[in-house]
Every structure is written in structure tokens, then in C-alpha cells.
Scaffold this active site. Structure first.
Site, PDB file in Angstrom:
ATOM      1  N   LYS A  94       1.593  46.959  30.985  1.00 42.63           N
ATOM      2  CA  LYS A  94       3.019  46.670  31.083  1.00 42.63           C
ATOM      3  C   LYS A  94       3.732  47.585  32.097  1.00 42.63           C
ATOM      4  O   LYS A  94       4.708  47.188  32.705  1.00 42.63           O
ATOM      5  CB  LYS A  94       3.695  46.837  29.712  1.00 42.63           C
ATOM      6  CG  LYS A  94       3.090  46.054  28.552  1.00 42.63           C
ATOM      7  CD  LYS A  94       3.174  44.569  28.717  1.00 42.63           C
ATOM      8  CE  LYS A  94       3.067  43.757  27.437  1.00 42.63           C
ATOM      9  NZ  LYS A  94       1.780  43.768  26.737  1.00 42.63           N
TER      10      LYS A  94
HETATM   11  C1  LIG Z   1       1.100  42.733  26.073  1.00 41.88           C
HETATM   12  C2  LIG Z   1      -0.344  42.939  25.870  1.00 41.88           C
HETATM   13  C3  LIG Z   1      -1.253  41.874  25.892  1.00 41.88           C
HETATM   14  C4  LIG Z   1      -0.799  40.447  26.027  1.00 41.88           C
HETATM   15  O1  LIG Z   1      -0.274  40.158  27.305  1.00 41.88           O
HETATM   16  P1  LIG Z   1       0.639  38.858  27.559  1.00 41.88           P
HETATM   17  O2  LIG Z   1       1.215  39.068  28.904  1.00 41.88           O
HETATM   18  O3  LIG Z   1       1.677  38.874  26.475  1.00 41.88           O
HETATM   19  O4  LIG Z   1      -0.258  37.679  27.452  1.00 41.88           O
HETATM   20  C5  LIG Z   1      -2.597  42.157  25.764  1.00 41.88           C
HETATM   21  N1  LIG Z   1      -3.040  43.418  25.593  1.00 41.88           N
HETATM   22  C6  LIG Z   1      -2.204  44.480  25.558  1.00 41.88           C
HETATM   23  C7  LIG Z   1      -2.750  45.835  25.362  1.00 41.88           C
HETATM   24  C8  LIG Z   1      -0.833  44.272  25.709  1.00 41.88           C
HETATM   25  O5  LIG Z   1       0.003  45.321  25.683  1.00 41.88           O
END
Ligand SMILES: *Cc1c(COP(=O)(O)O)cnc(C)c1O
Length: 465
Positions: A112
Site C-alpha cells: 500500500k
Molecule cells: C490490501 C492487501 C491485499 C489485497 O489487495 P487489493 O488491492 O485489495 O486486492 C493483499 N495483501 C495485503 C498484505 C494487503 O495489504
């Protein structure tokens, strides 16, 4: 370039305008009217650049002249240059077909950060140019909230309000949201699941208060965020393609369909990408959709990979719009059906178009724990429980895929020590950043999942604007 709504009934806007908006007025999500296409020599040039430069170049392609004039580029580069590793997510070859792409070297140790740190700079720049203030709303299954809190802490023009599902994020994730000690960041624990948090954010946008507080979104409903994530797919696919000459497949642990949709964008732009493999835990709404052509919501089950405990994959609406031939009315009808009946069905041709680019696989708890052991034994690598679903799927599908498979490692294992201990019998090493966090006091409020309850917390903390 202009961006229109997936539901076809809102004014088209520029990327700059999207920075300070959530969903479109008609409840849809913004989508570009066309994908900028890169020639193979442009792609090769991009892949040779520093990663912060790639990300700002890609955004500039989508943002056009206005974006350049307002100099959003400098902030994006500044944010990414501050990462522990500025040379892009580390790529390593594990065996003849499998590669890893570690997306957890940013400040809060999950992928993120690659989008939120630069997005916060761009939003800050926009607020400065327009001399405005804003409240950033964020629903989180754990990692988006941590990245948002970190990216916005201490900024003077933006407050951040983070909604997380009570008891359903890891201790590390919660502390990353609640221990910052920043007066402009408020974490709220919601008595509900992630989908309740996401729904609250959507409703807050549509509420009267939205105008007063000038809410903006940093969830993956914010398109700029997804576009920033397209950069690492371009970077990785070109680098690995140079090496082997084959299209590059990616296995992507998924929830809201944001990260993997960024891979799809990179592919549409011309990056040498084969299949995108969507992986899930027991909350398998996406694998079921890819298998049956039917989107049907179920109850969210708490799992060892909480960041993927999602049943409403918001970003799929963008894919649906593409499958529906960019028809806003048709997309709106399907979303309405999903909201009312918790189900919709793709036509045969839409379904086969989808499976041309995507594959999908569910990985339950036992398979995830076994995969964590296997990867540790084979490669000496400790992986997080989300990444485990990616490795599991890559291993299951390797015989059916041409070319390399890159597993997107979405979080650092230290964010999920309980799962790592259950799999390996030992705790992962705690990075220095986290040790510092654990020494601090937590601060958050708990509320029922209603717009009124959340608004009263926002009013109490930040005052009526
Ligand atoms: C947010 C997240 C996901 C999922 O990603 P999306 O973009 O919502 O499909 C998978 N793994 C981790 C560790 C995350 O933080």
C-alpha cells in the site's frame, strides 16, 4: 485525458480533479477514457529508470499537461525516494519459473505504501495550489489504514480518518494506525467487518457533511492510487521479459481487486504481461466469480490473512465496465442488482473475455501454512500469510502457464507474527520501525457501524469545519 464514471452519469474530470474526489456523483468509479499505450522502446526506457522516476512518468502519462504544469511529479518522486529501497521492489529468481517481487519495503511494510506515500504528496500539493483543506477518509482491512496514517501524519492541510473493523486487524496493523501521536490522524474501530467500513466511507461521501468537510478518498476507489501501482508491474515485467523473452505472469494476493487491476492496466498499456492470477483466502468471492461467471457475496470469515478478508471487491466494478463494453447504464444495472440481491451473472462472452487475462485460485488456511513452510524450507524465505496464497496458486498453476510467474509479496511477515509462528514455530524478526512503534501509547475510538456515529467522532475531534 479525461476520466468518466463507470455508471455513465457524472461529469468527466481530469486526473488532477480526481485527487480530491472519492466516488463519482452517480456512485460509480472513475475510469480513463483510453489507456495510454507505450511502445516497446518506451517501455524499455522506463524500465531502465529509477523507480521513483518510473512512477512519476506513468502518472504524468495519465495526467497530461495540467499534471506537469502543477508539478505533481516532484512530490511523487520525493515520496518514493524516501523508501528504504529506491531502486524499485526487489525482484529475485527462486527457481526456473518462479520469481518473487517484494512489495513491502516502504514505511509501513505493505504494498500500500507504493501508492499512498506518493498520493499523499500529490493531494497535499493540490490542496496547497487551491488553498484548501480536506478530510481523507479511509476504510481499511489493516494495511491501507497504516499506510494512510503514516503518509498523512503531521500534514497541515489534511486530516485523516481511518475506519478499521474491530478485532479483525493484526496487533501490528492496529498499532501502526493508533500509535502515531499525530493530531490530524484519527483511527476509529468499527463494530463490523471491512465491508461495513467500506460501505460507511461510500455513504459518508454521499452525505450532506461531505460538502462541508471536503472528503477525499484514498481507498482503491481513488484511481490515482491504482495508476501508481501499475508502475511496479511495468517495471517488473519489462526487466524479467528482457531476461527470458516470454510474457510475464503475476500471482497477486487479492481482496478489493485493486492491486491486480493495476497489473491489468499495465498490460493494457503494452507491458509484456501474460496471465494475472487472482488469489484469495477462504473469502473466495473472486475465485468463485472467475470460475463460474457469477458474482455472489457471502459472509466475511476472519482468516490468518486479514487484509484479504473482503467480500465486496469494489474495484471489480471497473473491470465489469470494461466487460460491458464501457456501457455505464449496463454497469449501473449490474451494480444495483449486486446491492439488492447480492448476486449478478456475467454472460458467457464476458466470462471468457475475463479468463483470457485472469486466472484465480483460493488458498485455505492449511494450504497457506504448508506453503509458508515449503517456501521457508526450499528458499530460506519467510513469507506473510497473504503472499502464501500467491505462492500456493503459482505452484498449482505453473505447469499450465508459459513463462515466468512473479509472486507479488504484498506484506512483510513481521506484520503477521501469529501466522508466521503457527507455520514455522518461530517469530519473524521485528524490523526497527516496528520496535519503535510498540513503545508508544495507542489511541482510538470504537463506534457502531452507522454514518451518524462516525460523524459525531469526526465532529468531536476536528470540529465543524
Ligand atoms: C490490501 C492487501 C491485499 C489485497 O489487495 P487489493 O488491492 O485489495 O486486492 C493483499 N495483501 C495485503 C498484505 C494487503 O495489504
Amino acid at each position: 485525458m479525461l476520466y468518466s464514471s463507470t455508471r455513465g452519469n457524472a461529469p468527466a474530470r481530469s486526473l488532477r480533479e480526481l485527487l480530491s474526489r472519492g466516488t463519482a456523483e452517480d456512485g460509480g468509479l472513475y475510469v480513463p477514457e483510453a489507456w495510454p499505450e507505450l511502445t516497446s522502446s518506451e517501455l524499455a526506457t522506463l524500465s531502465g529508470r529509477a523507480y521513483d522516476q518510473i512512477a512519476s512518468d506513468v502518472l504524468a502519462l495519465f495526467g497530461g499537461a495540467e499534471w506537469q504544469q502543477c508539478d505533481f511529479t516532484t512530490g511523487i518522486r520525493k515520496a518514493l525516494a524516501g523508501f528504504e529501497r529506491n531502486d524499485g521492489p526487489p525482484l529475485s529468481r527462486l527457481d526456473d519459473q518462479m520469481w518473487s517481487m517484494e512489495l513491502f519495503h516502504g514505511p509501513t511494510l505493505a504494498f500500500k505504501d507504493y501508492a499512498l506515500a506518493p498520493l499523499a504528496e500529490a493531494i497535499d500539493r493540490e490542496l496547497t495550489i487551491t488553498d484548501k483543506r480536506a478530510t481523507v477518509l479511509c476504510a481499511t482491512s489493516g494495511d491501507t489504514g497504516a499506510a494512510t496514517a503514516n503518509a498523512f501524519a503531521g500534514r497541515s492541510r489534511a486530516n485523516a480518518v481511518i475506519l478499521f473493523p474491530e478485532g479483525r486487524v493484526s496487533d501490528v496493523q492496529r498499532k501502526q494506525m493508533t500509535c502515531l501521536g499525530a493530531a490530524n490522524v484519527q483511527a476509529i474501530s468499527v463494530r463490523g467487518d471491512f465491508d461495513d467500513c467500506q460501505c460507511l466511507v461510500k455513504n459518508l461521501y454521499q452525505s450532506e457533511a461531505a460538502k462541508e468537510y471536503s472528503y477525499t478518498a484514498v481507498n482503491s476507489i481513488n484511481l490515482a492510487r491504482i495508476l501508481l501501482q501499475a508502475s511496479y508491474y511495468i517495471y517488473a515485467s519489462v526487466k524479467i521479459h528482457n531476461d527470458c523473452g516470454q510474457p510475464v505472469n503475476f500471482a497477486v494476493p487479492s481482496g478489493n481487486f485493486g492491486n491486480v487491476f493495476a497489473g491489468y492496466i499495465a498490460k493494457q498499456m503494452g507491458a509484456p504481461i501474460g496471465k494475472l492470477i487472482v488469489t484469495s483466502n477462504e473469502n473466495d468471492v473472486l475465485p468463485r466469480l472467475f470460475e463460474t461467471g457469477m458474482m455472489s457475496k457471502a459472509e466475511t470469515i476472519p482468516t490468518i490473512s486479514p487484509s484479504m478478508d473482503i467480500q465486496v471487491s469494489s474495484n471489480f466494478e471497473r473491470m465489469l465496465w470494461i466487460l460491458k463494453g464501457r456501457d455505464g447504464n449496463a454497469t449501473r444495472d449490474m451494480q444495483k442488482q449486486l446491492a439488492e440481491k447480492s448476486i449478478y451473472e456475467l454472460s458467457q462472452s464476458q466470462h471468457s473475455r475475463l479468463t483470457k487475462d485472469f486466472d484465480a485460485m483460493k488458498c485455505g488456511k492449511d494450504d497457506a501454512l504448508n506453503t509458508m513452510r515449503q517456501i521457508h524450507k526450499q528458499f530460506g524465505k519467510i513469507i506473510c500469510p497473504h503472499s502464501a496464497t500467491g505462492y500456493f496458486a503459482a505452484d498449482q498453476l505453473r505447469a499450465t502457464l508459459n513463462g515466468p510467474i512473479v509472486v507479488a509479496e504484498t506484506a512483510h511477515p513481521a506484520k503477521f507474527p501469529t501466522a508466521v509462528e503457527e507455520a514455522l514455530g518461530t517469530l519473524p524478526e521485528t524490523p526497527v520501525r516496528l520496535e519503535d512503534l510498540f513503545a508508544r501509547e495507542e489511541e482510538f475510538t470504537t463506534v457502531d457501524p452507522t454514518v451518524e456515529a462516525v460523524l459525531s467522532v469526526i465532529d468531536g475531534i476536528f470540529g465543524t469545519p
